[in-house]
Design a protein around this motif. Structure first.
Motif, PDB file in Angstrom:
ATOM      1  N   TYR A  88     -16.407 -10.102  -2.711  1.00 29.70           N
ATOM      2  CA  TYR A  88     -17.245 -11.176  -3.237  1.00 29.70           C
ATOM      3  C   TYR A  88     -16.840 -11.663  -4.629  1.00 29.70           C
ATOM      4  N   LEU A  89     -15.912 -12.622  -4.653  1.00 31.52           N
ATOM      5  CA  LEU A  89     -15.597 -13.348  -5.876  1.00 31.52           C
ATOM      6  C   LEU A  89     -16.461 -14.598  -5.963  1.00 31.52           C
ATOM      7  N   ASP A  90     -16.923 -14.928  -7.165  1.00 29.31           N
ATOM      8  CA  ASP A  90     -17.592 -16.207  -7.385  1.00 29.31           C
ATOM      9  C   ASP A  90     -16.580 -17.290  -7.731  1.00 29.31           C
ATOM     10  N   ASP A  91     -15.528 -16.940  -8.461  1.00 29.13           N
ATOM     11  CA  ASP A  91     -14.476 -17.884  -8.815  1.00 29.13           C
ATOM     12  C   ASP A  91     -13.158 -17.121  -8.856  1.00 29.13           C
ATOM     13  N   GLN A  92     -12.394 -17.241  -9.907  1.00 29.58           N
ATOM     14  CA  GLN A  92     -11.127 -16.526 -10.008  1.00 29.58           C
ATOM     15  C   GLN A  92     -11.237 -15.420 -11.043  1.00 29.58           C
ATOM     16  N   VAL A  93     -10.633 -14.255 -10.746  1.00 25.71           N
ATOM     17  CA  VAL A  93     -10.590 -13.216 -11.772  1.00 25.71           C
ATOM     18  C   VAL A  93      -9.778 -13.713 -12.953  1.00 25.71           C
ATOM     19  N   LEU A  94     -10.068 -13.188 -14.125  1.00 22.51           N
ATOM     20  CA  LEU A  94      -9.306 -13.577 -15.302  1.00 22.51           C
ATOM     21  C   LEU A  94      -7.829 -13.241 -15.109  1.00 22.51           C
ATOM     22  N   PRO A  95      -6.940 -14.066 -15.671  1.00 15.62           N
ATOM     23  CA  PRO A  95      -5.503 -13.789 -15.543  1.00 15.62           C
ATOM     24  C   PRO A  95      -5.114 -12.378 -15.951  1.00 15.62           C
ATOM     25  N   LYS A  96      -5.771 -11.804 -16.961  1.00 11.93           N
ATOM     26  CA  LYS A  96      -5.422 -10.456 -17.425  1.00 11.93           C
ATOM     27  C   LYS A  96      -5.692  -9.394 -16.370  1.00 11.93           C
ATOM     28  N   TYR A  97      -6.557  -9.716 -15.384  1.00 11.53           N
ATOM     29  CA  TYR A  97      -6.882  -8.766 -14.331  1.00 11.53           C
ATOM     30  C   TYR A  97      -6.177  -9.076 -13.012  1.00 11.53           C
ATOM     31  N   ALA A  98      -5.470 -10.191 -12.934  1.00 11.06           N
ATOM     32  CA  ALA A  98      -4.963 -10.674 -11.652  1.00 11.06           C
ATOM     33  C   ALA A  98      -4.056  -9.666 -10.959  1.00 11.06           C
ATOM     34  N   GLN A  99      -3.123  -9.061 -11.688  1.00  7.53           N
ATOM     35  CA  GLN A  99      -2.188  -8.123 -11.075  1.00  7.53           C
ATOM     36  C   GLN A  99      -2.905  -6.878 -10.565  1.00  7.53           C
ATOM     37  N   ASP A 100      -3.823  -6.353 -11.361  1.00  5.24           N
ATOM     38  CA  ASP A 100      -4.578  -5.171 -10.930  1.00  5.24           C
ATOM     39  C   ASP A 100      -5.480  -5.516  -9.750  1.00  5.24           C
ATOM     40  N   TYR A 101      -6.111  -6.665  -9.801  1.00  6.64           N
ATOM     41  CA  TYR A 101      -6.999  -7.070  -8.707  1.00  6.64           C
ATOM     42  C   TYR A 101      -6.221  -7.193  -7.404  1.00  6.64           C
ATOM     43  N   ALA A 102      -5.009  -7.722  -7.485  1.00  7.61           N
ATOM     44  CA  ALA A 102      -4.200  -7.913  -6.281  1.00  7.61           C
ATOM     45  C   ALA A 102      -3.849  -6.606  -5.604  1.00  7.61           C
ATOM     46  N   SER A 103      -3.943  -5.485  -6.332  1.00 12.06           N
ATOM     47  CA  SER A 103      -3.597  -4.186  -5.758  1.00 12.06           C
ATOM     48  C   SER A 103      -4.783  -3.530  -5.055  1.00 12.06           C
ATOM     49  N   VAL A 104      -5.959  -4.156  -5.131  1.00 15.75           N
ATOM     50  CA  VAL A 104      -7.174  -3.579  -4.549  1.00 15.75           C
ATOM     51  C   VAL A 104      -7.470  -4.270  -3.214  1.00 15.75           C
ATOM     52  N   PRO A 105      -7.685  -3.521  -2.132  1.00 19.42           N
ATOM     53  CA  PRO A 105      -7.994  -4.149  -0.844  1.00 19.42           C
ATOM     54  C   PRO A 105      -9.301  -4.949  -0.906  1.00 19.42           C
ATOM     55  N   VAL A 106      -9.243  -6.191  -0.437  1.00 20.68           N
ATOM     56  CA  VAL A 106     -10.451  -7.009  -0.319  1.00 20.68           C
ATOM     57  C   VAL A 106     -11.031  -6.758   1.068  1.00 20.68           C
ATOM     58  N   ILE A 107     -12.187  -6.113   1.133  1.00 23.03           N
ATOM     59  CA  ILE A 107     -12.721  -5.714   2.435  1.00 23.03           C
ATOM     60  C   ILE A 107     -13.609  -6.773   3.061  1.00 23.03           C
TER      61      ILE A 107
END
Length: 332
Positions: A88-107
């Motif tokens: 559940y994203l409301d918009d886009q994660v901040l750029p500083k978190y983008a790489q880490d977020y991409a490593s987490v499975p979106v269920i």
């Protein structure tokens, strides 16, 4: 729109626990088998969150987050490796978190089913809004507990009558303690307080501007009330929320009241399928709003929804909103 903590696995409770002893460079802990050392580093840790009391003997290891702002809290505290799923994203994660977020499975794109949560074998679920734990959807905190899964709800959903910025600091502090990263949490709080003080200094001599928040809505306006971080954000940015008397973080207001309260700036929350330009058009084309000062002068400010909830974006969001409410007056 729908608004939006892990227990040890039962068998592990019966075994000698490998608890925390070592310290990282920022004073946070890592696992060892020394129970005495672990206790001195903050475990066991008991916390009461939104009416639920939990004792942690060690940090959770397998975490699912639901809602963007709690996901970003975890990433800001360096807890990417603890995340086994997010939703559940409301918009886009901040750029500083983008790489880490991409490593987490979106269920799930929005809220996962109870079965989808269980499939990740979590020991902890962290929800951002009360709707993350809707009993009718099978994801209640009680149901999770019966499956050996502890949980946390972001405290904006259950705290009233306090100062929301202090609630934010406590949210970060409690999450930091839960995961054994108190050093990181306290460093973030220290910087946040400094950033807030810097913004306040820039605004010290400016007159507050009456502000109406437009989240969504047609027959009524879904707006920011007086109980949440959104209201304090407006105040700290040099504004006055015209619906501060609404005793909840979000709620509906009549268009007649919008007209009567004469906001000079309309803050549009940016998220979801409806664009900012579409929201502006809806407001500008409504003849009933023609005499509203903000409409007459076409004075709009824009904030991503994730800036306006109880998360790590808030101090920077205060400064960004201040620049929109008082253009030219907030430059250092």
């Amino acid at each position: 729109m729908s608004r939006r903590t892990p227990a040890l696995i039962a068998a592990a409770v019966l075994l000698p626990l490998a608890l925390t002893a070592c310290s990282s460079s920022d004073g946070d802990t890592a696992a060892t088998g020394d129970k005495a050392a672990a206790k001195s580093d903050g475990f066991p840790y008991t916390v009461k969150n939104c009416g639920v009391t939990t004792t942690f003997k060690a940090p959770p290891k397998r975490v699912v987050t639901m809602n963007q702002h709690v996901t970003e809290i975890m990433l800001e505290l360096g807890l990417k490796k603890s995340l086994v799923g997010t939703a559940y994203l409301d918009d886009q994660v901040l750029p500083k978190y983008a790489q880490d977020y991409a490593s987490v499975p979106v269920i799930a794109k929005e809220y996962p089913s109870y079965e989808q949560v269980l499939a990740t074998n979590p020991d902890f679920v962290y929800g951002g809004y009360g709707s993350a734990f809707t009993a009718g959807d099978g994801r209640s905190r009680e149901a999770l507990k019966k499956s050996g899964i502890e949980s946390r709800l972001n405290t904006e959903s259950c705290t009233k009558g306090d100062q929301p910025m202090d609630t934010l600091y406590e949210e970060i502090r409690e999450v930091g303690r839960t995961f054994g990263v108190t050093g990181r949490a306290e460093a973030w709080i220290k910087q946040a307080k400094a950033d807030n003080a810097a913004t306040a200094k820039k605004l010290a001599d400016l007159k507050p501007v009456p502000v109406f928040v437009y989240d969504s809505g047609d027959k009524t306006a879904f707006t920011a009330g007086g109980e949440g971080i959104g209201n304090e954000l407006i105040e700290r940015a040099g504004g006055t929320n015209v619906f501060a008397d609404l005793d909840k973080p979000f709620g509906d207001a009549s268009w007649e009241n919008v007209v009567a309260r004469k906001p000079e700036v309309i803050v549009i929350y940016d998220y979801g399928a409806t664009t900012v330009e579409q929201k502006k058009k809806r407001l500008l084309d409504d003849p009933a709003l023609a005499d509203v000062p903000a409409i007459k002068n076409e004075r709009f400010a824009v904030m991503p929804l994730s800036d306006a909830v109880l998360g790590v974006r808030v101090p920077a969001a205060v400064d960004k909103l201040a620049a929109q409410l008082h253009p030219g007056a907030t430059t250092p």
